[in-house]
Design a protein around this motif. Structure first.
Motif, mmCIF file in Angstrom:
data_model
loop_
_atom_site.group_PDB
_atom_site.id
_atom_site.type_symbol
_atom_site.label_atom_id
_atom_site.label_comp_id
_atom_site.label_asym_id
_atom_site.label_seq_id
_atom_site.Cartn_x
_atom_site.Cartn_y
_atom_site.Cartn_z
ATOM 1 N N ARG A 64 -3.450 15.188 0.367
ATOM 2 C CA ARG A 64 -3.113 16.609 0.296
ATOM 3 C C ARG A 64 -4.373 17.386 0.622
ATOM 4 O O ARG A 64 -5.213 17.593 -0.243
ATOM 5 C CB ARG A 64 -2.617 17.002 -1.102
ATOM 6 N N TRP A 65 -4.540 17.767 1.859
ATOM 7 C CA TRP A 65 -5.723 18.451 2.367
ATOM 8 C C TRP A 65 -6.957 17.632 2.039
ATOM 9 O O TRP A 65 -7.170 16.592 2.623
ATOM 10 C CB TRP A 65 -5.777 19.894 1.866
ATOM 11 N N ARG A 66 -7.793 18.043 1.091
ATOM 12 C CA ARG A 66 -9.021 17.319 0.756
ATOM 13 C C ARG A 66 -8.838 16.373 -0.431
ATOM 14 O O ARG A 66 -9.771 15.692 -0.836
ATOM 15 C CB ARG A 66 -10.149 18.296 0.392
ATOM 16 N N THR A 67 -7.660 16.359 -1.013
ATOM 17 C CA THR A 67 -7.397 15.559 -2.213
ATOM 18 C C THR A 67 -6.640 14.291 -1.834
ATOM 19 O O THR A 67 -5.593 14.357 -1.198
ATOM 20 C CB THR A 67 -6.579 16.389 -3.230
ATOM 21 N N VAL A 68 -7.215 13.160 -2.229
ATOM 22 C CA VAL A 68 -6.619 11.859 -1.910
ATOM 23 C C VAL A 68 -6.352 11.119 -3.220
ATOM 24 O O VAL A 68 -7.242 10.995 -4.060
ATOM 25 C CB VAL A 68 -7.554 11.011 -1.023
ATOM 26 N N THR A 69 -5.122 10.648 -3.389
ATOM 27 C CA THR A 69 -4.770 9.849 -4.557
ATOM 28 C C THR A 69 -4.440 8.433 -4.112
ATOM 29 O O THR A 69 -3.642 8.234 -3.191
ATOM 30 C CB THR A 69 -3.567 10.454 -5.305
ATOM 31 N N PHE A 70 -5.089 7.477 -4.767
ATOM 32 C CA PHE A 70 -4.841 6.056 -4.522
ATOM 33 C C PHE A 70 -4.077 5.505 -5.715
ATOM 34 O O PHE A 70 -4.493 5.697 -6.858
ATOM 35 C CB PHE A 70 -6.155 5.287 -4.369
ATOM 36 N N ALA A 71 -2.968 4.836 -5.464
ATOM 37 C CA ALA A 71 -2.177 4.188 -6.516
ATOM 38 C C ALA A 71 -2.098 2.706 -6.183
ATOM 39 O O ALA A 71 -1.748 2.325 -5.060
ATOM 40 C CB ALA A 71 -0.785 4.795 -6.598
ATOM 41 N N LEU A 72 -2.451 1.881 -7.168
ATOM 42 C CA LEU A 72 -2.518 0.446 -6.947
ATOM 43 C C LEU A 72 -1.571 -0.296 -7.876
ATOM 44 O O LEU A 72 -1.548 -0.050 -9.084
ATOM 45 C CB LEU A 72 -3.943 -0.057 -7.207
ATOM 46 N N SER A 73 -0.815 -1.194 -7.288
ATOM 47 C CA SER A 73 0.086 -2.064 -8.015
ATOM 48 C C SER A 73 0.394 -3.243 -7.110
ATOM 49 O O SER A 73 0.511 -3.074 -5.894
ATOM 50 C CB SER A 73 1.381 -1.322 -8.366
ATOM 51 N N THR A 74 0.519 -4.414 -7.684
ATOM 52 C CA THR A 74 0.902 -5.577 -6.897
ATOM 53 C C THR A 74 2.426 -5.630 -6.919
ATOM 54 O O THR A 74 3.030 -6.130 -7.870
ATOM 55 C CB THR A 74 0.271 -6.864 -7.477
ATOM 56 N N HIS A 75 3.023 -5.063 -5.893
ATOM 57 C CA HIS A 75 4.477 -4.886 -5.865
ATOM 58 C C HIS A 75 5.229 -6.209 -6.014
ATOM 59 O O HIS A 75 6.250 -6.267 -6.699
ATOM 60 C CB HIS A 75 4.900 -4.148 -4.594
ATOM 61 N N SER A 76 4.697 -7.265 -5.413
ATOM 62 C CA SER A 76 5.374 -8.558 -5.492
ATOM 63 C C SER A 76 5.403 -9.110 -6.919
ATOM 64 O O SER A 76 6.247 -9.935 -7.247
ATOM 65 C CB SER A 76 4.699 -9.570 -4.560
ATOM 66 N N GLU A 77 4.477 -8.644 -7.757
ATOM 67 C CA GLU A 77 4.416 -9.109 -9.149
ATOM 68 C C GLU A 77 5.019 -8.101 -10.121
ATOM 69 O O GLU A 77 5.214 -8.401 -11.288
ATOM 70 C CB GLU A 77 2.973 -9.405 -9.547
ATOM 71 N N GLY A 78 5.229 -6.880 -9.662
ATOM 72 C CA GLY A 78 5.826 -5.860 -10.514
ATOM 73 C C GLY A 78 4.856 -5.183 -11.461
ATOM 74 O O GLY A 78 5.264 -4.674 -12.504
ATOM 75 N N GLY A 79 3.575 -5.155 -11.097
ATOM 76 C CA GLY A 79 2.605 -4.485 -11.957
ATOM 77 C C GLY A 79 1.181 -4.728 -11.512
ATOM 78 O O GLY A 79 0.920 -5.146 -10.382
ATOM 79 N N VAL A 80 0.251 -4.463 -12.406
ATOM 80 C CA VAL A 80 -1.169 -4.532 -12.095
ATOM 81 C C VAL A 80 -1.687 -5.968 -12.260
ATOM 82 O O VAL A 80 -1.424 -6.623 -13.265
ATOM 83 C CB VAL A 80 -1.964 -3.566 -13.007
ATOM 84 N N THR A 81 -2.430 -6.408 -11.234
ATOM 85 C CA THR A 81 -3.077 -7.721 -11.250
ATOM 86 C C THR A 81 -4.569 -7.526 -10.951
ATOM 87 O O THR A 81 -5.022 -6.407 -10.676
ATOM 88 C CB THR A 81 -2.478 -8.669 -10.190
#
Length: 101
Positions: A64-81
């Motif tokens: 969003r213009w100068r604002t960048v959001t990174f979201a991380l999840s291991t989709h194949s596992e269904g959550g954070v690894t």
């Protein structure tokens, strides 16, 4: 069968305590960064894309213009690894390099 084990709530909390600016839970971790300009934001995203491609682990990215959001999840596992926390550290390194350039 998955290739990466889901992190426990305590493991995610411990990782988040070491990752400046990151928040989340066992489903997803995220960080929002403000770049000095739109082109700088895009350069950061391009660098993250290269690292993510090399790791074969891809974040969700919202720009969003100068604002960048990174979201991380291991989709194949269904959550954070561990893949997510490792990529978060690399994103932090790249963001730091951009902040000082």
């Amino acid at each position: 069968m998955g290739m990466a084990a889901l992190l426990s709530p305590d493991e995610v909390a411990g990782a988040l305590a070491e990752l400046d600016g990151w928040s989340g839970d066992t489903r997803e971790i995220r960080r929002t960064l403000d770049a000095p300009s739109f082109p700088a934001a895009i350069r950061l995203v391009v660098e993250v894309a290269k690292v993510a491609e090399d790791a074969d682990h891809h974040p969700d990215i919202d720009i969003r213009w100068r604002t960048v959001t990174f979201a991380l999840s291991t989709h194949s596992e269904g959550g954070v690894t561990a893949k997510d926390t490792a990529l978060a550290r690399r994103i932090d390194e790249l963001a730091e390099a951009h902040a000082s350039s």
